[in-house]
Design an enzyme around this catalytic site. Structure first.
Site, PDB file in Angstrom:
ATOM      1  N   HIS A  21     -38.539 -16.987 -35.580  1.00 15.26           N
ATOM      2  CA  HIS A  21     -39.045 -17.852 -34.498  1.00 15.26           C
ATOM      3  C   HIS A  21     -38.268 -17.629 -33.198  1.00 15.26           C
ATOM      4  O   HIS A  21     -38.124 -18.547 -32.394  1.00 15.26           O
ATOM      5  CB  HIS A  21     -38.956 -19.341 -34.882  1.00 15.26           C
ATOM      6  CG  HIS A  21     -39.461 -19.638 -36.251  1.00 15.26           C
ATOM      7  ND1 HIS A  21     -40.785 -19.911 -36.517  1.00 15.26           N
ATOM      8  CD2 HIS A  21     -38.825 -19.690 -37.458  1.00 15.26           C
ATOM      9  CE1 HIS A  21     -40.942 -20.128 -37.819  1.00 15.26           C
ATOM     10  NE2 HIS A  21     -39.769 -19.983 -38.413  1.00 15.26           N
ATOM     11  N   SER A  73     -36.070  -3.183  -7.701  1.00 18.51           N
ATOM     12  CA  SER A  73     -37.038  -4.013  -7.001  1.00 18.51           C
ATOM     13  C   SER A  73     -36.981  -3.663  -5.518  1.00 18.51           C
ATOM     14  O   SER A  73     -35.917  -3.342  -4.989  1.00 18.51           O
ATOM     15  CB  SER A  73     -36.689  -5.489  -7.209  1.00 18.51           C
ATOM     16  OG  SER A  73     -37.203  -6.262  -6.146  1.00 18.51           O
ATOM     17  N   LYS A 108     -31.822  -6.245  -9.099  1.00 16.39           N
ATOM     18  CA  LYS A 108     -32.710  -6.032 -10.245  1.00 16.39           C
ATOM     19  C   LYS A 108     -32.624  -4.645 -10.836  1.00 16.39           C
ATOM     20  O   LYS A 108     -32.501  -3.655 -10.129  1.00 16.39           O
ATOM     21  CB  LYS A 108     -34.164  -6.252  -9.812  1.00 16.39           C
ATOM     22  CG  LYS A 108     -34.501  -7.678  -9.554  1.00 16.39           C
ATOM     23  CD  LYS A 108     -34.636  -8.440 -10.856  1.00 16.39           C
ATOM     24  CE  LYS A 108     -35.733  -9.459 -10.745  1.00 16.39           C
ATOM     25  NZ  LYS A 108     -36.976  -9.122 -11.183  1.00 16.39           N
ATOM     26  N   GLU A 158     -42.118  -2.262 -20.508  1.00 16.27           N
ATOM     27  CA  GLU A 158     -43.250  -3.125 -20.138  1.00 16.27           C
ATOM     28  C   GLU A 158     -44.555  -2.331 -20.119  1.00 16.27           C
ATOM     29  O   GLU A 158     -45.611  -2.812 -20.536  1.00 16.27           O
ATOM     30  CB  GLU A 158     -42.995  -3.775 -18.774  1.00 16.27           C
ATOM     31  CG  GLU A 158     -41.928  -4.857 -18.847  1.00 16.27           C
ATOM     32  CD  GLU A 158     -41.534  -5.409 -17.485  1.00 16.27           C
ATOM     33  OE1 GLU A 158     -42.189  -5.072 -16.475  1.00 16.27           O
ATOM     34  OE2 GLU A 158     -40.551  -6.172 -17.429  1.00 16.27           O
TER      35      GLU A 158
END
Ligand code: ARG
Length: 462
Positions: free
Chosen positions: A156, A277, A283, A290
């Site tokens: 979980h 970024s 970043k 992704e």
């Protein structure tokens, strides 16, 4: 427009219709398979006396020339032809004259395209397998190096029990192992030659189907001509295997994205495999992971699209089947680049072992082991569970780990606790004690690694 038919027609095809019908823009990637298939067909026709040796030599020479010229860029495949079959035949006739018109004897484009696709998918199955093998070699290395790298195992997405990085990565090793065996299963089922099925009902020429099958490296010829020209199961199976590979990489990607977050910091992606970024200088984004996760949807789409295309088709060939190509080509291109990039990303990723270990310590991942300790001293498991739970609650209140409690504090809950509790719930003990085959304990893992090594040494499935 250069067409393979016309005798029955009194009018030219409308240009828009022609373009809608054409497949050359995408089936041009089958030129090698188309030519190799034709060469085998011609050799068989000559063996059977349907063509003379002279005719077959001339055709073979012409076909080889076309193959070489396309390979080295001298001959361009242009949209003036309807499909790759028309392109090859028209160019053959252009080069060797009327003998070229005999190439299509005893054959239809229906069994021809069925053959081309089988040859193509057969190669791609092997290619996907090779890429997975490379990925698995990287996973194996990470496992070898991290038998003692403790980390929390999750259920979980909550810390559950401590495992090792080797064990966690080993789960993916098993998934990719199954993926490879799926590819091999498909290969064994599909490696039969449809050539000789004609349009749907075979031909009246005395073809030797076993011979062409053998020349092209198939196990043998297919056994029903209607099925031969209309079967696309193997493409669906391959798409399904590709979708499953993507699902596995997507789950792994999701973990890498989480592990790479500021909150977890379990891993650091190599600069070469991450992006920045345009506005936020701090970043370092996990774009590759992704994109692999994102492109999974697209490969599922390719599978669903083609399953739907096939669902209402009566026997035998229908033009709908031309739709078998773009989806599977897209899936192959997508999966090929995803496995390649994913392998590079995982291979160069740095694991912050200290952070992983600290995280495993701080999540009460040894609460089960506190209970097990009590059980070993004769306390019934249900009571032991409650005692351990109360100790966890106390630790949450006081913001500490179970290992930080003093012996007095342990004994406030149960006087069964002795000094050896610390040893019993240390990270090392918690992992090492788990020695059933498939568990994270060092000795159990070593046995698995031995099996994995043997598996990788045996190398190629096909
Ligand atoms: N381009 C066609 C395809 O990919 C080739 C087969 C054409 N056959 C036909 N009967 N029109 O399916």
């Amino acid at each position: 427009m250069a067409q393979l038919w016309g005798g029955r027609f009194t009018k030219e095809t409308d240009q828009v219709v022609y373009e809608f019908n054409a497949s050359i823009s995408f089936d041009k990637r089958l030129y090698r398979q188309d030519i190799e298939g034709s060469m085998a067909h011609v050799k068989m026709l000559a063996k059977q006396g349907i063509l003379t040796i002279k005719e077959s030599d001339k055709i073979l020479h012409g076909l080889l020339g076309i193959l070489q010229d396309v390979d080295n860029g001298k001959l361009e495949i242009t949209s003036e032809y309807e499909d790759i079959h028309s392109f090859v035949e028209a160019n053959l006739i252009k080069r060797i004259g009327d003998t070229g018109k005999k190439l299509h004897t005893g054959r239809s484009r229906n069994d021809q395209v069925a053959l081309d696709m089988r040859l193509y998918i057969r190669d791609e199955l092997k290619n996907t397998d090779k890429l997975l093998f490379e990925l698995m070699k990287v996973l194996e290395r990470i496992m070898e190096e991290n038998l003692d790298t403790f980390m929390p195992g999750f259920t979980h997405l909550q810390k559950a029990q401590p495992v090792t990085l080797a064990h966690h990565i080993g789960a993916y090793f098993e998934m990719f192992k199954r993926d490879r065996s799926r590819l091999y299963d498909i290969y064994r089922r599909m490696n039969y030659c449809p050539l000789g099925a004609g349009a749907l009902a075979g031909t009246t020429y005395p073809l030797d189907r076993k011979y062409t099958a053998e020349l092209l490296g198939f196990y043998g010829p297919t056994l029903n001509s209607m099925d031969s020209v209309s079967d696309r199961d193997y493409i669906i199976e391959y798409l399904s295997a590709l979708a499953t590979i993507m699902m596995h990489m997507s789950r792994f990607s999701e973990e890498i994205i989480i592990w790479n977050s500021n909150e977890y910091r379990f891993v650091e992606l190599d600069d070469a495999y991450s992006t920045g970024s345009s506005i936020m200088p701090q970043k370092k984004n996990p774009d590759i992971a992704e994109l692999v996760r994102g492109k999974t949807g697209r490969v599922y789409g390719d599978l669903m699209g083609f399953l739907t295309t096939m669902k209402g088709l009566p026997l035998a060939y229908n033009k709908d089947m031309q739709e078998d190509k773009e989806g599977v080509f897209d899936a192959i291109d997508t999966v090929t680049s995803c496995i390649t990039l994913f392998t590079g990303m995982v291979d160069t990723m740095k694991f912050n072992k200290d952070v992983m270990e600290t995280s495993a310590k701080n999540g009460f991942t040894n609460a089960t082991d506190v209970a097990d300790y009590l059980v070993n001293q004769g306390v019934p498991f249900r009571d032991a569970h409650t005692i351990s739970g109360r100790l966890v609650l106390k630790c949450i209140d006081e913001d500490k780990a179970l290992d930080d409690l003093s012996l007095e504090e342990f004994r406030e809950e149960s006087d069964v606790f002795q000094e050896d509790i610390y040893e019993a719930i240390s990270m090392k003990t918690c992992v090492e004690k788990r020695l059933t085959l498939g568990a994270p304990g060092r000795e159990a893992m070593k046995e698995v690694l031995k099996k994995n090594k043997k598996y990788l040494d045996e190398d190629v499935l096909f």
